[in-house]
Design a protein around this motif. Structure first.
Motif, PDB file in Angstrom:
ATOM      1  N   GLN A 194      -3.402  -5.198  -9.469  1.00 18.37           N
ATOM      2  CA  GLN A 194      -4.548  -4.835  -8.641  1.00 18.37           C
ATOM      3  C   GLN A 194      -5.320  -6.109  -8.339  1.00 18.37           C
ATOM      4  O   GLN A 194      -5.538  -6.937  -9.218  1.00 18.37           O
ATOM      5  CB  GLN A 194      -5.452  -3.826  -9.335  1.00 18.37           C
TER       6      GLN A 194
ATOM      7  N   PRO B 189       4.556   5.670  -5.334  1.00 19.41           N
ATOM      8  CA  PRO B 189       3.341   6.248  -4.725  1.00 19.41           C
ATOM      9  C   PRO B 189       2.826   7.501  -5.415  1.00 19.41           C
ATOM     10  O   PRO B 189       1.595   7.707  -5.472  1.00 19.41           O
ATOM     11  CB  PRO B 189       3.785   6.544  -3.285  1.00 19.41           C
TER      12      PRO B 189
ATOM     13  N   ARG C  79       0.850  -1.174   0.000  1.00 18.34           N
ATOM     14  CA  ARG C  79       0.000   0.000   0.000  1.00 18.34           C
ATOM     15  C   ARG C  79       0.892   1.232   0.000  1.00 18.34           C
ATOM     16  O   ARG C  79       2.102   1.139   0.234  1.00 18.34           O
ATOM     17  CB  ARG C  79      -0.942   0.013   1.208  1.00 18.34           C
TER      18      ARG C  79
ATOM     19  N   ASN D  71      -6.272   4.050  -5.097  1.00 16.79           N
ATOM     20  CA  ASN D  71      -5.150   3.299  -5.684  1.00 16.79           C
ATOM     21  C   ASN D  71      -5.233   3.261  -7.210  1.00 16.79           C
ATOM     22  O   ASN D  71      -4.854   2.271  -7.847  1.00 16.79           O
ATOM     23  CB  ASN D  71      -5.086   1.868  -5.128  1.00 16.79           C
TER      24      ASN D  71
ATOM     25  N   SER E 286      -2.957   5.356   0.948  1.00 18.80           N
ATOM     26  CA  SER E 286      -3.966   4.353   0.616  1.00 18.80           C
ATOM     27  C   SER E 286      -4.953   4.186   1.769  1.00 18.80           C
ATOM     28  O   SER E 286      -4.586   4.311   2.944  1.00 18.80           O
ATOM     29  CB  SER E 286      -3.321   2.998   0.323  1.00 18.80           C
TER      30      SER E 286
ATOM     31  N   TYR F 252      -7.668  -4.064   1.199  1.00 22.45           N
ATOM     32  CA  TYR F 252      -6.773  -4.257   2.338  1.00 22.45           C
ATOM     33  C   TYR F 252      -7.564  -4.684   3.579  1.00 22.45           C
ATOM     34  O   TYR F 252      -7.140  -5.560   4.337  1.00 22.45           O
ATOM     35  CB  TYR F 252      -6.019  -2.961   2.648  1.00 22.45           C
TER      36      TYR F 252
ATOM     37  N   PHE G 273       0.039   6.991  -8.120  1.00 23.15           N
ATOM     38  CA  PHE G 273      -1.254   6.418  -7.782  1.00 23.15           C
ATOM     39  C   PHE G 273      -2.047   7.421  -6.954  1.00 23.15           C
ATOM     40  O   PHE G 273      -1.526   8.004  -6.008  1.00 23.15           O
ATOM     41  CB  PHE G 273      -1.083   5.109  -7.005  1.00 23.15           C
TER      42      PHE G 273
ATOM     43  N   ASP H 239      -9.507   0.618  -0.214  1.00 18.33           N
ATOM     44  CA  ASP H 239      -8.975   0.600  -1.579  1.00 18.33           C
ATOM     45  C   ASP H 239      -8.697  -0.833  -2.030  1.00 18.33           C
ATOM     46  O   ASP H 239      -8.387  -1.695  -1.197  1.00 18.33           O
ATOM     47  CB  ASP H 239      -7.674   1.402  -1.661  1.00 18.33           C
TER      48      ASP H 239
ATOM     49  N   LEU I 288      -3.010  -4.106  -3.694  1.00 20.52           N
ATOM     50  CA  LEU I 288      -2.039  -4.231  -4.780  1.00 20.52           C
ATOM     51  C   LEU I 288      -0.961  -5.242  -4.397  1.00 20.52           C
ATOM     52  O   LEU I 288      -0.615  -5.386  -3.221  1.00 20.52           O
ATOM     53  CB  LEU I 288      -1.372  -2.879  -5.069  1.00 20.52           C
TER      54      LEU I 288
END
Length: 293
Positions: A140, A272, A69, A279, A73, A145, A275, A77, A80
């Protein structure tokens, strides 16, 4: 490259598929915690090191990876998974190629802190993949999460959004082999060239991180912060110059250095910024420097 496994790459008809012999003298057995590879100089205060384990790492069919993450994030979301560009199931991206939004249903074995596989995660798409300037694939997933934590009690690893620092004590955590490699960041490489591919500002490990085939895509974790600072990707196996599985270092003046037995990773701090909310990949976002299609 710290190559994916032979059978998987043979199926993809990709060159350079041999697996290096396992040299585990510096590995920590599954379930143990990482320690600094070197002592702090006399008179300095060593950072407090966190226990690094396998929680949040994943095993791919031919590589390693991790659920990651970003600092901004949200738990809601879509989650990933980070691995290498050269671990992409459809084959190595060509030099200059950037893959965005490619359909994928790839599965990942999720590990707990002791390295036990506790569940299977599945991709919905390849959010981003390239072997140009860096060597990353970001999948993805079909879940969030929060759902992963609620189901398995496992949180994602956070990507650090600042440049790593030389001398940092690190752990390369391989979900495929369930091994922890402990060493330090030895320095940074202006250009790392391997075959047709060139990577920028790569991380060079000290020699204790003797990574092998199958460790490709492993998160490189700062032992002081627990954050991911790079993704493991390659090493010079045979002492050859700039060939596949034998990357060479090229400095600003074009001087080439070969370091047989030394291994490398690609920094992740720049990811980061690319994104945004949810995300969602946005390569036009302010501060995003990842290569574009």
């Amino acid at each position: 490259m710290n190559k994916p496994l032979l059978a998987a790459l043979a199926a993809l008809a990709i060159a350079g598929t041999g697996v290096a012999p396992a040299v585990a003298a510096t590995d920590a057995p599954a379930g143990t915690t990482a320690r600094a590879a070197t002592d702090a100089p006399a008179g300095t205060k060593a950072p407090t090191l966190k226990a690094v384990n396998f929680a949040g790492t994943v095993a791919l069919s031919n590589c390693s990876g991790s659920v990651v993450r970003f600092p901004k994030s949200l738990d809601t979301d879509p989650a990933l998974v980070l691995s290498n560009g050269h671990c992409l199931e459809t084959g190595f991206p060509e030099p200059g190629e950037v893959i965005v939004g490619q359909a994928s249903s790839r599965s990942f074995g999720l590990l707990n802190s002791s390295g036990t596989r506790v569940g299977t995660l599945r991709a919905s798409k390849v959010a981003y993949s390239t072997m140009t300037d860096t060597d990353v694939t970001i999948y993805q997933l079909t879940t969030t999460y929060a759902a992963i934590r609620n189901t398995y009690g496992i949180s994602a690893l956070t990507l650090q959004d600042t440049h790593p620092v030389a001398g940092t004590a690190i752990t390369v955590a391989s979900g495929y082999w369930k091994r922890l490699y402990n060493c330090n960041i030895d320095g940074f490489v202006y250009r790392l060239k391997e075959g047709d591919w060139t990577w920028k500002d790569s991380v060079r490990y000290t020699s204790a991180c003797n990574t092998i085939g199958g460790t490709s895509g492993s998160p490189v974790i700062d032992q002081a912060t627990g954050k991911v600072v790079a993704v493991n990707n390659t090493g010079n196996e045979d002492g050859e110059r700039c060939t596949v599985n034998n990357p060479c270092e090229v400095d600003q003046n074009g001087v080439v250095t070969v370091r047989q037995g030394i291994n490398y990773a690609e920094e992740t701090y720049q990811i980061p910024a690319c994104f945004t909310t949810g995300n969602r990949l946005d390569l036009s976002a302010s501060g995003c420097t990842l290569p574009k299609p």
